[in-house]
Design an enzyme around this catalytic site. Structure first.
Site, PDB file in Angstrom:
ATOM      1  N   TYR A   1     -90.516   7.626 -97.731  1.00 31.40           N
ATOM      2  CA  TYR A   1     -90.971   9.014 -97.545  1.00 31.40           C
ATOM      3  C   TYR A   1     -91.000   9.737 -98.882  1.00 31.40           C
ATOM      4  CZ  TYR A   1     -90.501   8.644 -92.489  1.00 31.40           C
ATOM      5  OH  TYR A   1     -90.669   8.295 -91.175  1.00 31.40           O
TER       6      TYR A   1
ATOM      7  N   HIS B   1     -96.711   0.108 -86.397  1.00 35.59           N
ATOM      8  CA  HIS B   1     -96.021   1.367 -86.681  1.00 35.59           C
ATOM      9  C   HIS B   1     -96.213   2.388 -85.571  1.00 35.59           C
ATOM     10  CE1 HIS B   1     -94.221   4.699 -88.757  1.00 35.59           C
ATOM     11  NE2 HIS B   1     -95.346   5.398 -88.677  1.00 35.59           N
TER      12      HIS B   1
ATOM     13  N   ASP C   1     -93.240   3.284 -92.174  1.00 29.66           N
ATOM     14  CA  ASP C   1     -92.763   4.470 -92.872  1.00 29.66           C
ATOM     15  C   ASP C   1     -91.517   4.078 -93.645  1.00 29.66           C
ATOM     16  OD1 ASP C   1     -94.867   6.019 -92.134  1.00 29.66           O
ATOM     17  OD2 ASP C   1     -93.754   7.373 -90.829  1.00 29.66           O
TER      18      ASP C   1
ATOM     19  N   ASN D   1     -97.935   5.385 -91.638  1.00 28.28           N
ATOM     20  CA  ASN D   1     -98.872   6.370 -92.181  1.00 28.28           C
ATOM     21  C   ASN D   1     -98.361   7.005 -93.467  1.00 28.28           C
ATOM     22  OD1 ASN D   1     -97.110   7.453 -89.960  1.00 28.28           O
ATOM     23  ND2 ASN D   1     -97.804   9.422 -90.776  1.00 28.28           N
TER      24      ASN D   1
ATOM     25  N   HIS E   1     -92.729   5.289 -85.830  1.00 19.76           N
ATOM     26  CA  HIS E   1     -93.528   6.516 -85.880  1.00 19.76           C
ATOM     27  C   HIS E   1     -92.832   7.696 -85.210  1.00 19.76           C
ATOM     28  CE1 HIS E   1     -97.042   8.712 -86.964  1.00 19.76           C
ATOM     29  NE2 HIS E   1     -97.485   8.902 -85.734  1.00 19.76           N
ATOM     30  N   ASP E   2     -92.508   7.601 -83.928  1.00 22.76           N
ATOM     31  CA  ASP E   2     -91.681   8.638 -83.318  1.00 22.76           C
ATOM     32  C   ASP E   2     -90.234   8.380 -83.702  1.00 22.76           C
ATOM     33  OD1 ASP E   2     -93.213  10.569 -82.061  1.00 22.76           O
ATOM     34  OD2 ASP E   2     -93.591   9.312 -80.314  1.00 22.76           O
ATOM     35  N   HIS E   3     -89.573   9.430 -84.198  1.00 22.22           N
ATOM     36  CA  HIS E   3     -88.225   9.283 -84.750  1.00 22.22           C
ATOM     37  C   HIS E   3     -87.192   9.333 -83.629  1.00 22.22           C
ATOM     38  CE1 HIS E   3     -89.646  10.773 -88.979  1.00 22.22           C
ATOM     39  NE2 HIS E   3     -90.420   9.832 -88.462  1.00 22.22           N
TER      40      HIS E   3
ATOM     41  N   HIS F   1     -94.939  12.493 -81.426  1.00 19.95           N
ATOM     42  CA  HIS F   1     -96.312  12.032 -81.657  1.00 19.95           C
ATOM     43  C   HIS F   1     -96.967  11.563 -80.360  1.00 19.95           C
ATOM     44  CE1 HIS F   1     -96.182  12.470 -85.931  1.00 19.95           C
ATOM     45  NE2 HIS F   1     -95.184  11.616 -86.084  1.00 19.95           N
TER      46      HIS F   1
END
Length: 326
Positions: free
Chosen positions: A82, A209, A79, A117, A244-246, A218
């Site tokens: 954005y 990711h 990512d 993604n 992926h998970d922030h 997620h």
């Protein structure tokens, strides 16, 4: 009748054979450890927001810590841009979210990037293009590849095509180079398995990711648990690192020797989103921005998580004997 071999024909056949023979193998890159044999790198994920959501602050601390540790390189867990990746190689977001943000002298090292993604929502080939390396020589992004640094090998895996839900709205993603999906994933898993089997490195680290196991919004990725986890467990992988998970987190489960590490705090974070069935397995969780460092010697790996002020949030290390008894 005698056959007359044209040297160009022979060369073409040889090159053709080599091409066929090498098809499917992951591209490899080499990093030299420091003079003392050690290696250090930063890990950041989910960052590309033109400096917003504390991206600039995270970048500054990355530079300070990176310079202090004299890092060898930087790893991005995806990512990168954005909300919808890059539109092309001339998209100003590349400079606005990468070149103009990670300016600290401690970050002027090679960056190894995987796709997330959100990157697949844009022009994927743009991020993979060598043209971007001409804009900023630090940039290297491929779908899947291997970095060999002698004592440790890092295996970068393209995890987005594994996730079923993204294919329910195919027009939202750039699947060029992926479709047909089934053989793409099958070949990728074979390549990863082969690369891991052939590795003679003391330490093995897999990077993607999407999380295999995560307590964040997620959560764990069922497709990776079913398809990728058995392969990396069978090949004695030490760490699986994802974004992926922030958030920042470390999970250690009783059913796997692998440490599951999340570094997805490069910019926007999700406050309060945490859920894990066994609290004893969730060794660390931080729902703010930050990054992590990995230091490797032949005998030990040290992992440290930092926040946007450079404060140490969590440390973990593990060791292996210098010599194994056969």
């Amino acid at each position: 009748m005698a056959v007359v071999w044209n040297k160009h024909l022979v060369l073409g056949l040889v090159l053709g054979f080599c091409l066929v023979f090498s098809l499917g193998e992951l591209e490899r890159f080499v990093e030299s450890p420091k003079a003392d044999g050690s290696l250090a790198f930063l890990v950041v994920g989910d960052w590309g927001r033109r400096g917003n959501y504390n991206q600039t602050e995270v970048a500054r601390q990355m530079g300070i810590i990176g310079e202090k540790l004299d890092i060898n390189f930087v790893v991005s867990t995806g990512d990168n841009f954005y909300e919808d990746g890059l539109t092309g190689v001339d998209d100003p977001a590349f400079k606005e979210s990468f070149v103009n943000i990670y300016t600290h002298s401690g970050l002027q090292k090679q960056w190894y990037n995987v796709l997330g993604n959100h990157d697949y929502r844009g022009n994927v080939e743009a991020q993979l293009s060598p043209i971007l390396k001409k804009v900023d020589s630090r940039w290297l992004c491929l779908r899947s590849f291997v970095v060999n640094a002698e004592i440790v090998e890092l295996f970068f895996v393209d995890t987005t095509p594994f996730v079923d839900e993204y294919f329910r709205e195919p027009k939202a993603y750039d699947w060029s180079g992926v479709l047909p999906r089934k053989p793409y994933l099958s070949n990728l898993l074979k390549d990863v398995d082969l690369a891991l089997k052939e590795s003679r490195a003391k330490w093995k680290i897999v990077i993607g990711h999407h999380p295999i196991k995560s307590a964040g919004e997620h959560g764990s990725t069922a497709e990776l648990i079913a398809q990728l986890l058995p392969i990396i467990q069978a090949n004695n992988v030490d760490l699986y690192i994802n974004g992926h998970d922030h958030c920042l987190e470390r999970i250690e489960t009783s059913d796997s020797p692998i440490q599951f590490l999340t570094s997805g705090g490069g910019s926007k974070s999700w406050r309060g989103d945490v859920s894990w069935p066994n609290p004893k397995e969730l060794k660390f969780y931080y729902d703010g921005q930050g990054f992590m460092t990995v230091q490797v010697t032949e005998a030990e790996i040290d992992v440290v998580f930092y926040d946007i002020e450079g404060r140490v949030l969590h440390q973990w290390s593990t060791a292996k004997p210098l010599f194994s008894i056969i």
